[in-house]
Motif scaffolding. Structure first.
Motif, PDB file in Angstrom:
ATOM      1  N   VAL A  14    -107.082   6.031  20.006  1.00 57.50           N
ATOM      2  CA  VAL A  14    -108.155   6.188  19.014  1.00 57.50           C
ATOM      3  C   VAL A  14    -106.787   5.781  17.858  1.00 57.50           C
ATOM      4  CG1 VAL A  14    -108.928   8.677  18.861  1.00 57.50           C
ATOM      5  CG2 VAL A  14    -106.741   8.489  18.534  1.00 57.50           C
ATOM      6  N   GLY A  15    -106.035   4.876  18.545  1.00 57.83           N
ATOM      7  CA  GLY A  15    -104.930   3.057  18.102  1.00 57.83           C
ATOM      8  C   GLY A  15    -103.810   3.852  17.503  1.00 57.83           C
ATOM      9  N   LEU A  16    -103.742   5.199  17.773  1.00 54.36           N
ATOM     10  CA  LEU A  16    -101.930   6.101  17.636  1.00 54.36           C
ATOM     11  C   LEU A  16    -100.948   4.703  18.113  1.00 54.36           C
ATOM     12  CD1 LEU A  16    -102.792   9.673  16.814  1.00 54.36           C
ATOM     13  CD2 LEU A  16    -102.557   8.142  15.536  1.00 54.36           C
ATOM     14  N   ASN A  17     -99.963   4.846  18.330  1.00 55.23           N
ATOM     15  CA  ASN A  17     -98.932   4.080  18.743  1.00 55.23           C
ATOM     16  C   ASN A  17     -98.288   5.395  19.720  1.00 55.23           C
ATOM     17  OD1 ASN A  17     -96.512   3.323  18.741  1.00 55.23           O
ATOM     18  ND2 ASN A  17     -94.837   4.192  17.574  1.00 55.23           N
ATOM     19  N   ALA A  18     -98.477   4.801  20.817  1.00 49.63           N
ATOM     20  CA  ALA A  18     -98.766   6.272  21.600  1.00 49.63           C
ATOM     21  C   ALA A  18     -98.152   5.223  23.067  1.00 49.63           C
ATOM     22  CB  ALA A  18     -99.989   6.916  22.274  1.00 49.63           C
ATOM     23  N   ILE A  19     -96.551   5.927  23.606  1.00 48.52           N
ATOM     24  CA  ILE A  19     -95.877   5.440  24.142  1.00 48.52           C
ATOM     25  C   ILE A  19     -95.356   6.208  25.333  1.00 48.52           C
ATOM     26  CG2 ILE A  19     -94.729   3.682  22.776  1.00 48.52           C
ATOM     27  CD1 ILE A  19     -92.219   5.534  23.022  1.00 48.52           C
ATOM     28  N   PHE A  20     -94.984   6.173  26.762  1.00 47.87           N
ATOM     29  CA  PHE A  20     -94.781   6.503  28.361  1.00 47.87           C
ATOM     30  C   PHE A  20     -93.378   6.252  28.262  1.00 47.87           C
ATOM     31  CE2 PHE A  20     -93.957   5.551  32.990  1.00 47.87           C
ATOM     32  CZ  PHE A  20     -93.877   6.949  33.021  1.00 47.87           C
ATOM     33  N   VAL A  21     -92.297   7.026  28.259  1.00 50.65           N
ATOM     34  CA  VAL A  21     -91.480   7.162  28.151  1.00 50.65           C
ATOM     35  C   VAL A  21     -91.061   7.672  30.057  1.00 50.65           C
ATOM     36  CG1 VAL A  21     -88.724   7.369  27.657  1.00 50.65           C
ATOM     37  CG2 VAL A  21     -90.821   7.084  26.208  1.00 50.65           C
ATOM     38  N   ASN A  22     -90.999   7.049  30.961  1.00 49.98           N
ATOM     39  CA  ASN A  22     -90.936   7.074  32.200  1.00 49.98           C
ATOM     40  C   ASN A  22     -88.746   7.601  32.539  1.00 49.98           C
ATOM     41  OD1 ASN A  22     -89.911   6.936  35.292  1.00 49.98           O
ATOM     42  ND2 ASN A  22     -91.339   4.675  35.152  1.00 49.98           N
ATOM     43  N   PRO A  23     -89.747   9.054  33.063  1.00 53.85           N
ATOM     44  CA  PRO A  23     -87.850   9.976  33.999  1.00 53.85           C
ATOM     45  C   PRO A  23     -87.151   8.772  34.436  1.00 53.85           C
ATOM     46  CG  PRO A  23     -90.033  11.174  33.459  1.00 53.85           C
ATOM     47  CD  PRO A  23     -90.354   9.833  33.116  1.00 53.85           C
ATOM     48  N   LYS A  24     -88.169   8.241  35.139  1.00 50.62           N
ATOM     49  CA  LYS A  24     -86.886   7.689  36.429  1.00 50.62           C
ATOM     50  C   LYS A  24     -86.367   6.258  35.781  1.00 50.62           C
ATOM     51  CE  LYS A  24     -90.654   8.553  39.945  1.00 50.62           C
ATOM     52  NZ  LYS A  24     -91.923   8.524  40.289  1.00 50.62           N
ATOM     53  N   ASP A  25     -86.814   6.257  34.599  1.00 47.03           N
ATOM     54  CA  ASP A  25     -85.563   5.151  33.748  1.00 47.03           C
ATOM     55  C   ASP A  25     -84.317   5.160  33.670  1.00 47.03           C
ATOM     56  OD1 ASP A  25     -87.705   3.148  34.223  1.00 47.03           O
ATOM     57  OD2 ASP A  25     -88.557   3.107  32.750  1.00 47.03           O
ATOM     58  N   PHE A  26     -84.439   6.863  33.528  1.00 46.38           N
ATOM     59  CA  PHE A  26     -82.810   7.394  33.444  1.00 46.38           C
ATOM     60  C   PHE A  26     -82.519   8.062  33.754  1.00 46.38           C
ATOM     61  CE2 PHE A  26     -86.339   6.395  30.162  1.00 46.38           C
ATOM     62  CZ  PHE A  26     -84.784   5.984  28.785  1.00 46.38           C
TER      63      PHE A  26
END
Ligand code: GRF
Length: 202
Positions: A51-63
């Motif tokens: 639907v065009g929202l600002n939507a992101i995946f933040v990967n727990p493995k990167d931290f």
């Protein structure tokens, strides 16, 4: 216009209802500025992207730790200037750093009448305990799980023929109503918090 962040991990039906209610004007004075998920394939995240929202995946493995993860999320939210963080099926316990970064600005929906049946599988817990009434709770988030001051609750009767699924579905219908109602109250400055008690202003 208040800026809302949604944090989710799964289906996202509460988020979708909030989104629809903002679009239709049931919730006023608010916009969803970002949707963050810790799961790349969460249906709620995919819906938000579609639907065009600002939507992101933040990967727990990167931290390296939960704190590092949350500090990153906090920095994203601060950059946008988020006014309210709504946990909507977010399957991570947030750290004290997160709670302290947004005092009384993080809320959650839980499928029981807290303080009964905190944690996971609340509907199953209610059936196993044999209560006649359960429901759902919108509450502020503090350092303890499912513990912060209660904003709104709705009662759902437990029927003899209920299964975990039928009970969960009826609770979910009420969740969809009271989560939006609570958000609308908060973004329109209609909530006053004194200690653990939340007062709704006229
Ligand atoms: C809801 O039952 C909510 O109360 C709980 O997690 C579930 C999320 O459902 N915190 P959905 O992802 O919003 O459909």
């Amino acid at each position: 216009m208040k800026k809302i962040a949604i944090l989710l991990s799964g289906r996202g039906s509460n988020f979708i209802k909030i989104y629809e209610n903002i679009r239709s004007g049931v919730i006023t004075n608010a916009e969803i500025s970002i949707v963050i998920s810790n799961k790349p394939d969460a249906p709620g995240l995919i819906y938000a992207k579609n639907v065009g929202l600002n939507a992101i995946f933040v990967n727990p493995k990167d931290f390296g730790s939960r704190i590092e993860y949350d500090l990153h999320v906090i920095s994203i939210l601060n950059e946008i200037g988020i006014d309210l963080v709504c946990l909507a099926g977010y399957m991570r316990i947030i750290t004290k750093d997160f709670v302290d970064a947004f005092p009384h600005k993080i809320i959650n929906i839980h499928p029981s009448l807290l303080p009964s049946f905190p944690g996971l599988n609340s509907q199953r817990q209610a059936l196993d305990y044999g209560v006649k009434f359960t429901g759902c709770t919108v509450h502020f988030v503090d350092e303890q799980v499912d513990h912060g001051a209660i904003i709104l609750q709705e009662v759902v009767p437990v029927l003899d023929e209920d299964t975990e699924e039928t009970l969960s579905n009826r609770i979910l219908e009420k969740e969809h109503i009271i989560y939006s109602r609570a958000i609308n109250l908060i973004v329109n400055d209609k909530i006053c918090l004194k200690g653990r008690r939340v007062y709704i202003l006229n």
